[in-house]
Design an enzyme around this catalytic site. Structure first.
Site, PDB file in Angstrom:
ATOM      1  N   LYS A   5     -13.019   1.408 -15.538  1.00 24.72           N
ATOM      2  CA  LYS A   5     -12.661   2.316 -14.187  1.00 24.72           C
ATOM      3  C   LYS A   5     -13.164   1.510 -12.913  1.00 24.72           C
ATOM      4  CE  LYS A   5     -10.796   6.245 -13.064  1.00 24.72           C
ATOM      5  NZ  LYS A   5     -10.041   7.073 -13.884  1.00 24.72           N
ATOM      6  N   ASP A  38      -5.508   6.150  -9.711  1.00 26.24           N
ATOM      7  CA  ASP A  38      -6.181   7.477  -9.929  1.00 26.24           C
ATOM      8  C   ASP A  38      -6.194   8.019  -8.566  1.00 26.24           C
ATOM      9  OD1 ASP A  38      -8.589   8.794 -11.800  1.00 26.24           O
ATOM     10  OD2 ASP A  38      -9.495   8.598  -9.713  1.00 26.24           O
TER      11      ASP A  38
HETATM   12  P1  NDP Z   1      -4.352  12.033  -6.478  1.00 24.08           P
HETATM   13  O1  NDP Z   1      -5.023  11.258  -5.481  1.00 24.08           O
HETATM   14  O2  NDP Z   1      -2.652  12.096  -6.597  1.00 24.08           O
HETATM   15  O3  NDP Z   1      -4.742  13.625  -6.032  1.00 24.08           O
HETATM   16  C1  NDP Z   1      -5.694  14.149  -5.805  1.00 24.08           C
HETATM   17  C2  NDP Z   1      -6.019  15.718  -5.423  1.00 24.08           C
HETATM   18  O4  NDP Z   1      -7.132  16.123  -5.531  1.00 24.08           O
HETATM   19  C3  NDP Z   1      -5.470  15.719  -3.987  1.00 24.08           C
HETATM   20  O5  NDP Z   1      -4.597  16.995  -3.715  1.00 24.08           O
HETATM   21  C4  NDP Z   1      -6.715  15.793  -3.152  1.00 24.08           C
HETATM   22  O6  NDP Z   1      -6.782  16.279  -1.897  1.00 24.08           O
HETATM   23  C5  NDP Z   1      -7.599  16.466  -4.185  1.00 24.08           C
HETATM   24  N1  NDP Z   1      -8.959  16.078  -4.026  1.00 24.08           N
HETATM   25  C6  NDP Z   1      -9.379  14.869  -4.097  1.00 24.08           C
HETATM   26  N2  NDP Z   1     -10.829  14.746  -3.773  1.00 24.08           N
HETATM   27  C7  NDP Z   1     -11.068  16.167  -3.442  1.00 24.08           C
HETATM   28  C8  NDP Z   1     -12.296  16.735  -3.197  1.00 24.08           C
HETATM   29  N3  NDP Z   1     -13.603  16.077  -2.978  1.00 24.08           N
HETATM   30  N4  NDP Z   1     -12.204  18.218  -2.957  1.00 24.08           N
HETATM   31  C9  NDP Z   1     -11.001  18.697  -3.060  1.00 24.08           C
HETATM   32  N5  NDP Z   1     -10.042  18.325  -3.377  1.00 24.08           N
HETATM   33  C10 NDP Z   1     -10.015  16.882  -3.495  1.00 24.08           C
HETATM   34  O7  NDP Z   1      -5.158  12.082  -7.640  1.00 24.08           O
HETATM   35  P2  NDP Z   1      -4.586  12.196  -8.982  1.00 24.08           P
HETATM   36  O8  NDP Z   1      -3.903  13.408  -9.031  1.00 24.08           O
HETATM   37  O9  NDP Z   1      -4.143  11.144  -9.678  1.00 24.08           O
HETATM   38  O10 NDP Z   1      -6.164  12.752  -9.842  1.00 24.08           O
HETATM   39  C11 NDP Z   1      -6.672  13.851  -9.769  1.00 24.08           C
HETATM   40  C12 NDP Z   1      -7.738  13.977 -10.941  1.00 24.08           C
HETATM   41  O11 NDP Z   1      -7.017  13.595 -12.241  1.00 24.08           O
HETATM   42  C13 NDP Z   1      -8.798  13.189 -10.634  1.00 24.08           C
HETATM   43  O12 NDP Z   1      -9.957  13.825 -11.362  1.00 24.08           O
HETATM   44  C14 NDP Z   1      -8.417  12.117 -11.660  1.00 24.08           C
HETATM   45  O13 NDP Z   1      -9.735  11.288 -12.210  1.00 24.08           O
HETATM   46  C15 NDP Z   1      -7.848  12.556 -12.894  1.00 24.08           C
HETATM   47  N6  NDP Z   1      -6.688  11.607 -13.747  1.00 24.08           N
HETATM   48  C16 NDP Z   1      -5.747  11.238 -12.984  1.00 24.08           C
HETATM   49  C17 NDP Z   1      -5.289  10.288 -14.094  1.00 24.08           C
HETATM   50  C18 NDP Z   1      -3.766   9.765 -13.497  1.00 24.08           C
HETATM   51  O14 NDP Z   1      -3.184   9.321 -14.198  1.00 24.08           O
HETATM   52  N7  NDP Z   1      -3.417   9.739 -12.253  1.00 24.08           N
HETATM   53  C19 NDP Z   1      -5.114  10.311 -15.576  1.00 24.08           C
HETATM   54  C20 NDP Z   1      -6.370  11.047 -15.784  1.00 24.08           C
HETATM   55  C21 NDP Z   1      -7.346  11.878 -15.110  1.00 24.08           C
HETATM   56  P3  NDP Z   1      -6.829  15.498  -0.672  1.00 24.08           P
HETATM   57  O15 NDP Z   1      -5.455  14.684  -0.528  1.00 24.08           O
HETATM   58  O16 NDP Z   1      -6.893  16.258   0.471  1.00 24.08           O
HETATM   59  O17 NDP Z   1      -7.980  14.538  -0.838  1.00 24.08           O
END
Ligand code: NDP
Length: 455
Positions: free
Chosen positions: A136, A176
């Site tokens: 990571k 991510d």
């Molecule tokens: P994105 O950046 O596309 O979206 C993240 C989302 O989570 C946004 O809506 C963001 O809101 C919100 N968010 C982030 N940090 C916070 C916080 N501290 N409090 C509240 N809301 C928050 O990321 P992903 O969708 O790719 O990832 C989401 C999760 O899934 C993570 O945990 C990631 O590790 C996990 N994941 C992702 C994978 C992938 O293929 N992308 C694979 C496996 C797991 P805002 O825009 O306001 O920050």
């Protein structure tokens, strides 16, 4: 005291002893220690019963990364000001394949968060059945409010430092939080410029330059496929269920799309500002609005409430909304013990983690004790890295597969992860998916480590 009670007491003492050593060795890394504890609780009884694992100090070795790279990332913003960020890559465990795992760009990024993510990734990747080690990386860079040119300059500066440490047979990063298709494109362009080679060094690439169909959808779709497997085992389904989702990024968007396709009604989404509650359900044109808002305009979720006149709850998470199924898809520790109780008292009985470690330890304990259907992220969100593995296979073959091919492979991988969890996590009719995922992932990596000697 019964024999079983004595055995449990001994195991608890061994877990405590192991964790004391971890805590004395690893300071100020709470998220990493949290992730280690969850695995230790499952695997220490197995290790105690398996002398070869104990003698080879497998878990001690697994909790120390193979390598950690930390570097300065200097770049110039649109005002001509020099900006300095910190970059990281954790190569956690390479026993079963090249390191594989995403890059996160978010101001909260630090060593503890990336080590927890890399550690989880090791088990997750093992569960996919594909040959991928765990890694990571990322940066404390905040993409919010940055222009396209600033994003490009940052990605170029970041890749200039990361480049010597990665390669298609060594370490293959993906996206991510804060790293989507746009960022992967800029990172790939810079790698190619420096190395003068067009290789599958990143996944999540655009379809025009070596990306795989279904990679953007894979994590969200996979989480719903997994939840559907859990439901099907109980002769149940998504049909007519109310679904609460947190987040509105990549994972949340496609979890929503698939949940709706399977007959569910998704009533919430969120971002770091708060959550929307649309009682009529989010689908069709409203879903298109979210995709455009979040992926093109990079706006806030509150704008959805303004447009469609639904409820918006600033500064809150959606766990107070009554539902059957909850899919936490935003970030770590976003669902605490109180939230868990509220969810269950409102009738929720299925939780599948699209995000990594979104439930706090108190919430996880509560879910497991309540014996509901609870899928930890390392099983439920493995679809993303699985399709990344399929992207690597297509790159190596120089032959892209169809959308249908990849989707059916994703489905069958999620099914096999589910079966593995059932095999190792069954206790009578109840399946402890946390336990099942930890044990299944551990055995695969541990056996590979044993075969390769003390390295
Ligand atoms: P994105 O950046 O596309 O979206 C993240 C989302 O989570 C946004 O809506 C963001 O809101 C919100 N968010 C982030 N940090 C916070 C916080 N501290 N409090 C509240 N809301 C928050 O990321 P992903 O969708 O790719 O990832 C989401 C999760 O899934 C993570 O945990 C990631 O590790 C996990 N994941 C992702 C994978 C992938 O293929 N992308 C694979 C496996 C797991 P805002 O825009 O306001 O920050």
């Amino acid at each position: 005291m019964s024999e079983l009670a004595v055995e449990n007491k001994n195991h608890q003492a061994q877990i405590n002893e192991f964790m004391d050593k971890v805590r004395s060795r690893i300071k100020n890394q709470p998220e990493f220690v949290q992730a280690v504890l969850e695995v230790a609780e499952s695997v220490i009884p197995l290790i105690e019963a398996t002398p070869k694992y104990k003698k080879a100090k497998i878990l001690e070795r697994m909790t120390e990364p193979d390598k950690v790279f930390m570097f300065r990332v200097s770049w110039v913003d649109d005002n001509g000001e020099v900006q300095v960020n910190r970059g990281f890559r954790i190569q956690m465990n390479g026993a079963i394949g090249p390191y594989k795992g995403g890059l996160r760009f978010h101001p909260s990024v630090n060593l503890s968060i990336l080590k927890f993510l890399a550690f989880e990734q090791v088990f997750k990747n093992a569960l996919t059945t594909l040959p991928m080690g765990g890694g990571k990386g990322g940066s404390n860079f905040d993409p919010k409010g940055k222009s396209d040119n600033e994003i490009m300059r940052f990605c170029q500066a970041f890749m200039s430092k990361l480049c010597p440490h990665i390669g298609p047979q060594t370490d293959v990063p993906a996206g991510d939080i804060g790293v989507g298709g746009r960022e992967i494109g800029y990172l790939f362009g810079q790698y190619k410029r420096i190395r003068n080679e067009f290789v599958g060094v990143l996944t999540g690439k655009g379809i025009e330059y070596g990306g795989s169909f279904i990679r953007p959808e894979a994590t969200g779709y996979g989480a719903v496929y997994f939840a559907d497997e859990m439901l099907n085992r109980k002769n149940d389904s998504f049909e007519a269920k109310t679904v609460v989702i947190s987040g509105s990024g990549n994972v949340a968007q496609y979890a929503l799309e698939k949940a709706v396709e399977l007959g569910g009604k998704v009533v919430t989404l969120s971002d770091s500002g708060g959550y929307i509650y649309d009682k009529d359900g989010i689908s069709g044109e409203k879903f298109e609005f979210i995709m455009d808002l979040k992926n093109n305009k990079r706006g806030r979720i509150s704008e959805y409430a303004d447009k469609y006149g639904c409820e918006y709850h600033a500064g809150k998470t959606p766990w107070e909304v009554p539902c059957d199924i909850a899919l936490p898809c935003a970030t770590q520790n976003e669902l605490n013990g109180e939230d868990a109780k509220t969810l269950l008292s409102n009738g929720c009985y299925v939780i599948a983690e699209g995000a990594n470690m979104p439930s706090t330890p108190e919430a996880v304990v509560f879910f497991r004790e309540s014996k509901i259907l609870f899928a930890p992220g390392k099983a439920a969100n493995a679809g993303g890295v699985a399709v990344s593995g399929l992207e690597m296979a297509q790159n190596a073959q120089m032959h892209p597969w169809t959308r249908e091919d990849v989707d059916s492979k994703l489905k069958s991988i999620m099914k096999s992860i589910h079966e593995n969890c059932v095999t190792y996590g069954s206790d009578g009719d109840y399946v402890d998916y946390v336990h099942g995922a930890n044990i299944a992932g551990f055995i695969k990596v541990a056996d590979a480590m044993l075969a390769q000697g003390v390295v």
